[in-house]
Design a protein around this motif. Sequence first.
Motif, PDB file in Angstrom:
ATOM      1  N   UNK A 453       0.839  -1.191   0.000  1.00  0.00           N
ATOM      2  CA  UNK A 453       0.000   0.000   0.000  1.00  0.00           C
ATOM      3  C   UNK A 453       0.874   1.240   0.000  1.00  0.00           C
ATOM      4  N   UNK A 454       0.280   2.330  -0.455  1.00  0.00           N
ATOM      5  CA  UNK A 454       1.020   3.586  -0.359  1.00  0.00           C
ATOM      6  C   UNK A 454       0.113   4.674   0.190  1.00  0.00           C
ATOM      7  N   UNK A 455       0.685   5.472   1.047  1.00  0.00           N
ATOM      8  CA  UNK A 455      -0.013   6.646   1.536  1.00  0.00           C
ATOM      9  C   UNK A 455       0.690   7.850   0.922  1.00  0.00           C
ATOM     10  N   UNK A 456       0.090   8.409  -0.144  1.00  0.00           N
ATOM     11  CA  UNK A 456       0.778   9.491  -0.865  1.00  0.00           C
ATOM     12  C   UNK A 456       1.001  10.726   0.023  1.00  0.00           C
ATOM     13  N   UNK A 457       2.090  11.411  -0.241  1.00  0.00           N
ATOM     14  CA  UNK A 457       2.576  12.473   0.639  1.00  0.00           C
ATOM     15  C   UNK A 457       1.563  13.583   0.916  1.00  0.00           C
ATOM     16  N   UNK A 458       0.750  13.906  -0.104  1.00  0.00           N
ATOM     17  CA  UNK A 458      -0.159  15.034   0.076  1.00  0.00           C
ATOM     18  C   UNK A 458      -1.627  14.640  -0.034  1.00  0.00           C
ATOM     19  N   UNK A 459      -1.936  13.364   0.137  1.00  0.00           N
ATOM     20  CA  UNK A 459      -3.348  12.937   0.119  1.00  0.00           C
ATOM     21  C   UNK A 459      -3.601  12.091   1.351  1.00  0.00           C
ATOM     22  N   UNK A 460      -3.233  12.642   2.484  1.00  0.00           N
ATOM     23  CA  UNK A 460      -3.298  11.839   3.698  1.00  0.00           C
ATOM     24  C   UNK A 460      -4.738  11.562   4.156  1.00  0.00           C
ATOM     25  N   UNK A 461      -5.682  12.348   3.633  1.00  0.00           N
ATOM     26  CA  UNK A 461      -7.073  12.096   4.033  1.00  0.00           C
ATOM     27  C   UNK A 461      -7.758  11.015   3.205  1.00  0.00           C
TER      28      UNK A 461
END
Length: 520
Positions: A453-461
């Motif tokens: 999985x990835x949690x993109x740097x600027x889409x934390x919501x």
Amino acid sequence: MLTRILLIVLIIGLGSAECEFSIMSFGDFNLTSEKQLKDIIKKENVFLLGLTSGDCQGCCESENFYQTLMETLDKYRPRIPFIRHNLQKSNFISKYIPEQDKLPAIYGVKKGTFFKYHDMQDSLKILRFADRLISPVFYMKNLTEVLEYLNPATGGFNSLKLLAVLDDSDLKQDYEKSVEKLGNWFTTEIRAIIDRNLIKELRKIRPDIGYNTLILIRQDDTKMTDILATENLYKWILNNCVGLVEELTPYNFQMYSTTTIPMIILFLDPKNHYHNNYIEEYKKSARKFEGKIRYSWLDATKPDYIEKRRRLGLVTEILPSIAFNVRNQIIYPYPEGMEFIEKNIDTFAQGYIDGKKSNQPTFYTPKDINLLSCKNLKYDDFEDVVYEEGVDVVLFLYTSHNHKDSEKFSNVFNKVCEKFTDLGYKSLEVYVYDNAVEKPYKTLPTGKFPRVLISPAYSKNDPLVVFNGEFNVEKIMKFVEKNADVQVVIPDENEDNKENMQEIKALEDTDGEVKGKEEL
Ligand SMILES: *[C@@H]1O[C@H](CO)[C@@H](O)[C@H](O)[C@H]1NC(C)=O
Ligand SMILES: *[C@@H]1O[C@H](CO)[C@@H](O)[C@H](O)[C@H]1NC(C)=O
């Protein structure tokens, strides 16, 4: 020698000092023979029987409860006799009780039939239990109240209500007999109407209600059945008293335990973002086993249930997890870490019907999976690490327990870790997360392992982006490249040289896209 005797005396003294009263201290009289029992059954419509035994450890602790019980019974009319029996003295009572288990125990006896009482803490509940035995049905006389009663309860309060509409007065006795066994369902209302005029009035407003109908009102549903056409009313009630898949609560636990069909419990975290998906998958299986297996669920994050999970053979932190609610040291848990899908749940449920059981250990020792090049993430750090604004976080979610796929793909992911370490991007972090030992964080999909999985740097919501491709180094690297918010460039596997990298950079500079790189 003398000191030893003294010691024994002291121990005995201490042992009995733990209880304020010895066994059999409270009760109207002590039952000592079968003849005496038969006489009481003839004489008393309903009585309570408190069983204990001289060789039962801790039985004396219940005497305080019996003291309160006697006081409560004294205030109540008709006065219900409370009779005591010490099983150590004679054993004739076992003929009357089908499955005699733990002591102490209380039975309600009506016309020679023994009904076990389930709640040993509340003396007012036992009154309700006895009351139910004396008069199992409340007969309603007022139309306004009947109409009100037919409305399902609102406001989140769990309730179950029964209303029999008995135009044919011969059915009265059958109905009372059918609901007699529900004495322990303390939150269930059991009512009926037999007044013909009232039935007529009711049918003017509710023509859908037939003349001899049993209505069951659950919070989520109302069911009706034609009494004359229903073979076994008690069974019908059992089959309809809870929904297909319901959360197990103190309110419905008695209903579940009255049913003799096996029950499975799904443990999950209701706050998990994938909760509803898991319930849906579970329901699909539940439909197929309706009438054979009862499906329920529990909030596994409540401290009370952690121990229960362990007892049922679920040893890791993985949620959702399922196990049969079996007793007698037999356990049959769903293999933890196995993909949580309808087909697998079906196979598991069928396995129980086919007589399978397992002897898993009741504790878990984490196994070593080679992920040495990767950084390990812990539950307590999850929020801070994964949700740090400005950092793309890649996660390998796996289980070190019982899962060959996690082991198989650990090498792949280990290489991914190595490559990213070599590339040294400051805005990108790569972690591994072992769900067998770490609690599932609420945003993680944990019905399948392993996952990237990835949690993109600027889409934390937004929800974490899940990798769905084939598990190889290149594909995973490409996935990261595509979904990272801060630009990363992955050099091509085969032509891993500087020239190539410069070409890629040049390409990106012109159209800002990384696509088409494969054709290079
Ligand atoms: C029942 O037996 C116990 C001792 O076994 C005794 O202390 C108690 O008084 C007896 N109860 C009655 C009502 O006779
Ligand atoms: C029926 O009950 C309602 C509300 O409880 C009451 O207002 C009404 O007077 C009662 N009717 C009869 C006939 O008893």
